[in-house]
Scaffold this motif. Structure first.
Motif, PDB file in Angstrom:
ATOM      1  N   LEU A  59       1.410  -2.146  -2.460  1.00 29.23           N
ATOM      2  CA  LEU A  59       1.125  -1.971  -1.406  1.00 29.23           C
ATOM      3  C   LEU A  59       1.945  -1.277  -0.617  1.00 29.23           C
ATOM      4  N   PRO A  60       1.532  -0.317   0.533  1.00 33.60           N
ATOM      5  CA  PRO A  60       2.538   0.363   1.337  1.00 33.60           C
ATOM      6  C   PRO A  60       3.421  -0.530   1.982  1.00 33.60           C
ATOM      7  N   ALA A  61       4.653   0.030   2.027  1.00 31.88           N
ATOM      8  CA  ALA A  61       5.891  -0.823   2.686  1.00 31.88           C
ATOM      9  C   ALA A  61       5.531  -0.717   4.131  1.00 31.88           C
ATOM     10  N   SER A  62       4.971   0.356   4.679  1.00 31.71           N
ATOM     11  CA  SER A  62       4.961   0.434   6.172  1.00 31.71           C
ATOM     12  C   SER A  62       4.176  -0.641   6.848  1.00 31.71           C
ATOM     13  N   PRO A  63       4.529  -1.192   7.868  1.00 31.55           N
ATOM     14  CA  PRO A  63       3.981  -2.326   8.609  1.00 31.55           C
ATOM     15  C   PRO A  63       2.581  -1.787   9.196  1.00 31.55           C
TER      16      PRO A  63
ATOM     17  N   SER B 252      -2.205  -0.807   6.334  1.00 32.66           N
ATOM     18  CA  SER B 252      -2.618  -1.765   5.845  1.00 32.66           C
ATOM     19  C   SER B 252      -3.484  -1.462   4.666  1.00 32.66           C
TER      20      SER B 252
ATOM     21  N   ARG C 194      -5.116  -4.429   3.212  1.00 34.85           N
ATOM     22  CA  ARG C 194      -5.615  -5.657   3.049  1.00 34.85           C
ATOM     23  C   ARG C 194      -6.463  -6.105   4.154  1.00 34.85           C
TER      24      ARG C 194
ATOM     25  N   THR D 225       3.177  -8.196   7.334  1.00 35.13           N
ATOM     26  CA  THR D 225       3.547  -6.675   7.447  1.00 35.13           C
ATOM     27  C   THR D 225       2.549  -5.731   7.156  1.00 35.13           C
ATOM     28  N   ALA D 226       1.984  -5.922   5.911  1.00 27.87           N
ATOM     29  CA  ALA D 226       1.226  -4.930   5.508  1.00 27.87           C
ATOM     30  C   ALA D 226      -0.393  -5.218   6.293  1.00 27.87           C
TER      31      ALA D 226
ATOM     32  N   ARG E 121       4.554  -7.270  -1.681  1.00 26.77           N
ATOM     33  CA  ARG E 121       4.251  -5.818  -1.564  1.00 26.77           C
ATOM     34  C   ARG E 121       3.074  -5.440  -2.968  1.00 26.77           C
TER      35      ARG E 121
ATOM     36  N   ASP F   5      -0.444  -6.024  -5.142  1.00 24.94           N
ATOM     37  CA  ASP F   5      -1.855  -6.534  -4.715  1.00 24.94           C
ATOM     38  C   ASP F   5      -2.228  -7.868  -5.575  1.00 24.94           C
TER      39      ASP F   5
END
Length: 378
Positions: free
Chosen positions: A10-14, A17, A19, A85-86, A209, A211
């Motif tokens: 999944l993307p690292a950026s908070p 998303s 999810r 975070t995600a 991170r 899925d």
């Protein structure tokens, strides 16, 4: 020819998303709840009739989970942090993480200074103080941190242990003495030295991170965990096992040894255990609902088990000289009381009181508490 495909990340950026924001992953809560139950075995000493070690089933659980249940617990903190975070939760904002870290560190130090020598909470606190940087790190950077903690951290421990007296004696007799001893304990000489345990936290962030809703990812995670754990055993055996002195100490797989044999073996076992909890069919997870609920309010459950062990078992059971069977029955009662209390709290308010307080500390401007999105139904 088949192609091996790496598990999707999944993307690292908070901010971004991938999810759903209103669901929790039951397997994560289940793994955390089982880890809490296993941690109870580490804090209840069942004595045999001669005052020695018991050969009962609780003692067996103690030996099998020694230094391992807490690793699962610690790694899951990283997993949950990556998930929230995600999901874009306000609890993953840097200010919220720092507040949570300070609060957890304070609670842990208060417990250590009063009734609980082996509190893990101050180490959790330090991990959360570092979290604002870690959650923004790339997967490669996290992998490097994990490898450094689990492979090089034990080597560093051998060095710092040799200068323990020099470091703790720097401010002997001054007001700084307890401060230096506390910091040194958290970083290097305590039950959970952060120069090693940060590796478990980083591993958890990497796992979070992935899925974790996909069966292929869960299978990949289980396979990696089993292979790593078995390989560690084989390598340790091939090299003749650990020694009391020298570099061969690094081969020690004993719980809480802090050595490379233990970090690699236990890290693999933790990955496999998390994957196993995620892989359970929904029908089985529902039958284990009380354990899932306990795992969803892990801080409340952790503090409750401390109160039960320190206030009831240690003073109300252990000194009475009960038989092994009676002590084991008391242990079952302790675990049942912890789980039943969490279930009752869950029906009353959906979240634990400690989680509610921690949420208010981390994000004081939010009016009501809602369970963290995705942090811990499949």
């Amino acid at each position: 020819m088949s192609t091996v495909v790496a598990p999707p990340f999944l993307p690292a950026s908070p901010v971004v998303s991938a999810r759903p924001t209103g669901r929790r992953i039951v397997g994560i809560d289940l793994a955390r709840g089982l880890a809490l139950v296993a941690m109870c075995t580490q804090h209840v000493t069942i004595e045999g009739p001669d005052g020695g070690e018991s050969s009962g089933w609780v003692a067996w659980l103690f030996r099998e989970s020694a230094g391992r249940a807490s690793v699962v617990f610690f790694a899951l903190a990283g997993v949950s942090l990556a998930l929230i975070t995600a999901g874009g939760s306000s609890s993953a904002e840097p200010k919220a993480l720092r507040r949570r870290g300070v609060a957890l560190t304070g609670i842990g130090l208060a417990l250590t200074g009063t009734i609980w020598e082996a509190s893990i909470l101050q180490h959790y606190g330090v991990a959360f103080l570092l979290a604002p940087w870690l959650i923004r790190a790339s997967r490669r950077t996290l992998a490097v941190i994990a490898a450094a903690g689990l492979l090089l951290g034990p080597v560093a421990l051998l060095g710092v242990w040799s200068v323990d007296e020099e470091v703790t004696g720097v401010a002997d007799g001054t007001l700084l003495d307890p401060v230096i001893e506390t910091v040194w304990d958290i970083v290097a000489t305590g039950y959970y030295p952060m120069i090693v345990w940060i590796g478990f936290f980083a591993c958890g962030l990497l796992v979070g991170r992935l899925d974790l809703r996909r069966a292929s990812v869960i299978g990949w995670l289980a396979a990696v965990g089993v292979i790593v754990a078995v390989a560690a055993d084989l390598v340790v055996g091939a090299l003749g096992g650990p020694a009391e002195m020298g570099a061969a100490q690094l081969l020690d797989t004993t719980g809480h040894s802090g050595m490379t044999g233990w970090t690699v073996q236990t890290g693999g076992m933790a990955l496999a255990a998390i994957a196993a909890a995620l892989a359970l069919p929904t029908a089985v997870s529902r039958r284990l609902g009380p354990v899932v609920t306990t795992g969803s309010m892990s801080l409340s459950a952790y503090l409750l088990h401390i109160a039960l062990v320190a206030g009831v078992f240690s003073f109300g059971v252990a000194p009475l000289g009960w038989s092994v069977g009676a002590q084991e029955a008391a242990f079952l009662g302790l675990v049942t009381a912890m789980i039943a209390t969490c279930v009752a709290l869950g029906r009353w308010h959906r979240v634990g009181p400690a989680e509610w307080v921690m949420k208010r500390i981390a994000t004081p401007r939010q009016g009501s508490f809602q369970p963290e999105p995705g942090s811990a139904v499949r």
